[in-house]
Write an enzyme that holds these catalytic residues in place. Structure first.
Site, short mmCIF file in Angstrom:
data_model
loop_
_atom_site.label_atom_id
_atom_site.label_comp_id
_atom_site.label_asym_id
_atom_site.label_seq_id
_atom_site.Cartn_x
_atom_site.Cartn_y
_atom_site.Cartn_z
N THR A 208 -21.22 -43.98 -6.13
CA THR A 208 -19.86 -44.44 -5.89
C THR A 208 -19.64 -45.90 -6.25
O THR A 208 -20.47 -46.75 -5.94
CB THR A 208 -19.55 -44.30 -4.38
OG1 THR A 208 -19.91 -43.01 -3.95
CG2 THR A 208 -18.09 -44.58 -4.09
N ARG A 236 -16.60 -29.52 -1.18
CA ARG A 236 -17.25 -30.61 -0.46
C ARG A 236 -16.53 -31.93 -0.73
O ARG A 236 -16.21 -32.26 -1.87
CB ARG A 236 -18.71 -30.71 -0.88
CG ARG A 236 -19.51 -31.82 -0.16
CD ARG A 236 -19.64 -33.05 -1.00
NE ARG A 236 -20.58 -34.03 -0.41
CZ ARG A 236 -20.74 -35.27 -0.86
NH1 ARG A 236 -20.05 -35.69 -1.91
NH2 ARG A 236 -21.60 -36.10 -0.27
N GLY A 238 -17.06 -36.05 0.21
CA GLY A 238 -18.03 -36.99 0.74
C GLY A 238 -17.41 -38.09 1.58
O GLY A 238 -16.28 -37.98 2.06
N ASP A 239 -18.14 -39.18 1.72
CA ASP A 239 -17.68 -40.29 2.56
C ASP A 239 -16.64 -41.17 1.87
O ASP A 239 -15.85 -41.84 2.54
CB ASP A 239 -18.86 -41.16 2.98
CG ASP A 239 -19.49 -41.88 1.78
OD1 ASP A 239 -19.76 -41.21 0.76
OD2 ASP A 239 -19.71 -43.10 1.86
N THR A 259 -22.16 -46.95 -0.12
CA THR A 259 -22.54 -46.09 -1.24
C THR A 259 -23.82 -45.35 -0.87
O THR A 259 -24.65 -45.88 -0.12
CB THR A 259 -22.74 -46.92 -2.53
OG1 THR A 259 -23.10 -46.05 -3.61
CG2 THR A 259 -23.83 -47.96 -2.36
N GLY A 260 -23.97 -44.13 -1.36
CA GLY A 260 -25.18 -43.38 -1.06
C GLY A 260 -24.90 -41.95 -0.66
O GLY A 260 -23.95 -41.32 -1.15
N GLY A 262 -23.27 -39.50 1.08
CA GLY A 262 -22.04 -39.46 1.85
C GLY A 262 -22.07 -38.54 3.04
O GLY A 262 -21.42 -38.80 4.06
#
Length: 348
Positions: A208, A236, A238-239, A259-260, A262
């Site tokens: 991200t 899906r 994510g964060d 970032t990573g 999520g």
């Protein structure tokens, strides 16, 4: 004679011009995850040409969407199980606390642009899926295929590996060996374990784009854009488009972005938590580190990093140390620098 000397000293800043004057404050400030230099430059140019913090965040993230930053932002990357690339994005105004976001956005390239329209033209915060696409079309965005030869090849190779890795668990047939379709196992046999793909080295890397912008007046904004994780289950989200998770901004304290992984990060609202630490007076680096430590207690092997900045222009970052992820790179551009600069932190 002394009066003339004092007068000369007073005139020095004006004679030397902006070079000296701008060094007195680190604001304005642009910070973004990963070494996405062109995004940093675009945001900075927008700011110095008179644009708002929201304008800067949108223009910076939009560059990554067009350039397909590392294949994890924008079209043509991270196909889901059905071969489709979908996008998540968010933008937040730290002055008004307004947010616009999209999740699972289909067939629209400019996700951050659509998120901005959600903020400006609706009283909602997050739109998702096919309905978000219809909204985007009503705002004038073009409906077009986000797949490319690269994303299709990734998906074909995944099918050839018997759909490995994937994000299923507790299903029949065994998701660690076979493709679906899957059916749930009987409740008595359920295990709370994670699929084999979690924590594999192939998942560590740029992902991200998260961006923080602080205006010289102290106004803040933050945003994100991503195409998510490869081979995700369709639908899906994510964060990245979740306020307080992917990013957060508040003029009273500062801003942060994450970032990573999520699916793990969103359970801890890391960006919100970082801003709250800064509100209590914590240095941005310490705030970021505290967020990472909090998640480590529950998920020691999670992949993630956080960037933080307070309203005085101080900034920092932190990441979770893994065997193949020991340093985190991020970009910084402020009034003390004459170009965007890549900085690195050791993971903890």
């Amino acid at each position: 004679m002394a009066r003339k000397s004092n007068l000369r000293l007073l005139l020095v800043p004006f004679l030397l011009g902006p070079a000296l004057v701008r060094s007195s404050s680190p604001l304005p400030l642009v910070v973004n995850t990963w070494p996405f230099k062109n995004a940093t430059e675009a945001a900075w140019r927008t700011l110095v040409s008179g644009g708002s913090t929201l304008d800067a965040v949108e223009s910076g993230c939009a560059v990554c969407e067009r350039e397909q930053c590392d294949g994890t932002v924008g079209f043509g990357g991270s196909p889901d199980e059905s071969r489709e690339t979908t996008l998540d994005a968010m933008i937040m105004d730290g002055t008004t606390m307004d947010v616009g976001a999209v999740g699972d956005l289909r067939r629209i390239k400019n996700a951050i642009g659509v998120a901005r329209k959600v903020l400006e033209y609706t009283t909602h915060t997050l739109l998702a899926g096919e309905s978000a696409t219809k909204f985007a079309e009503s705002m004038g965005f073009i409906n077009e295929d986000l797949s490319t030869n690269t994303s299709q090849a990734l998906h074909s190779a995944w099918l050839a590996r018997n759909c490995q890795p994937n994000y299923w668990r507790n299903v029949i047939p065994d998701a660690s060996k076979y493709c679906g379709p899957y059916k749930p196992k009987p409740p008595s046999t359920l295990k709370q374990d994670y699929p084999a793909c979690k924590g594999t080295g192939d998942n560590y890397g740029h992902d991200t784009i998260g961006m923080i912008v602080i205006h010289k007046t102290g106004h803040t904004a933050a945003g994100t854009s991503t195409n998510g994780i490869k081979f995700k289950i369709p639908g899906r989200i994510g964060d990245s488009p979740i306020p307080g998770s992917g990013a957060y901004a508040d003029d009273a304290a500062g801003a942060a972005a994450a970032t990573g992984d999520g699916d793990t990060l969103m359970r801890f609202l890391p960006s919100y938590q970082a801003v709250e630490y800064m509100r209590r007076g914590e240095d941005p680096t310490i705030a970021c580190q505290k967020v990472i430590s909090r998640i480590q207690k529950y998920f020691p092997n999670f992949f993630g990093a956080v960037i933080c900045a307070n309203v005085t222009g101080s900034y920092g970052a932190a990441c979770n140390k893994l065997p193949t992820f020991t340093k985190f790179s991020f970009m910084v551009y402020n009034s003390l620098k004459n170009q965007p600069t890549e900085e690195k932190v050791d993971c903890i």
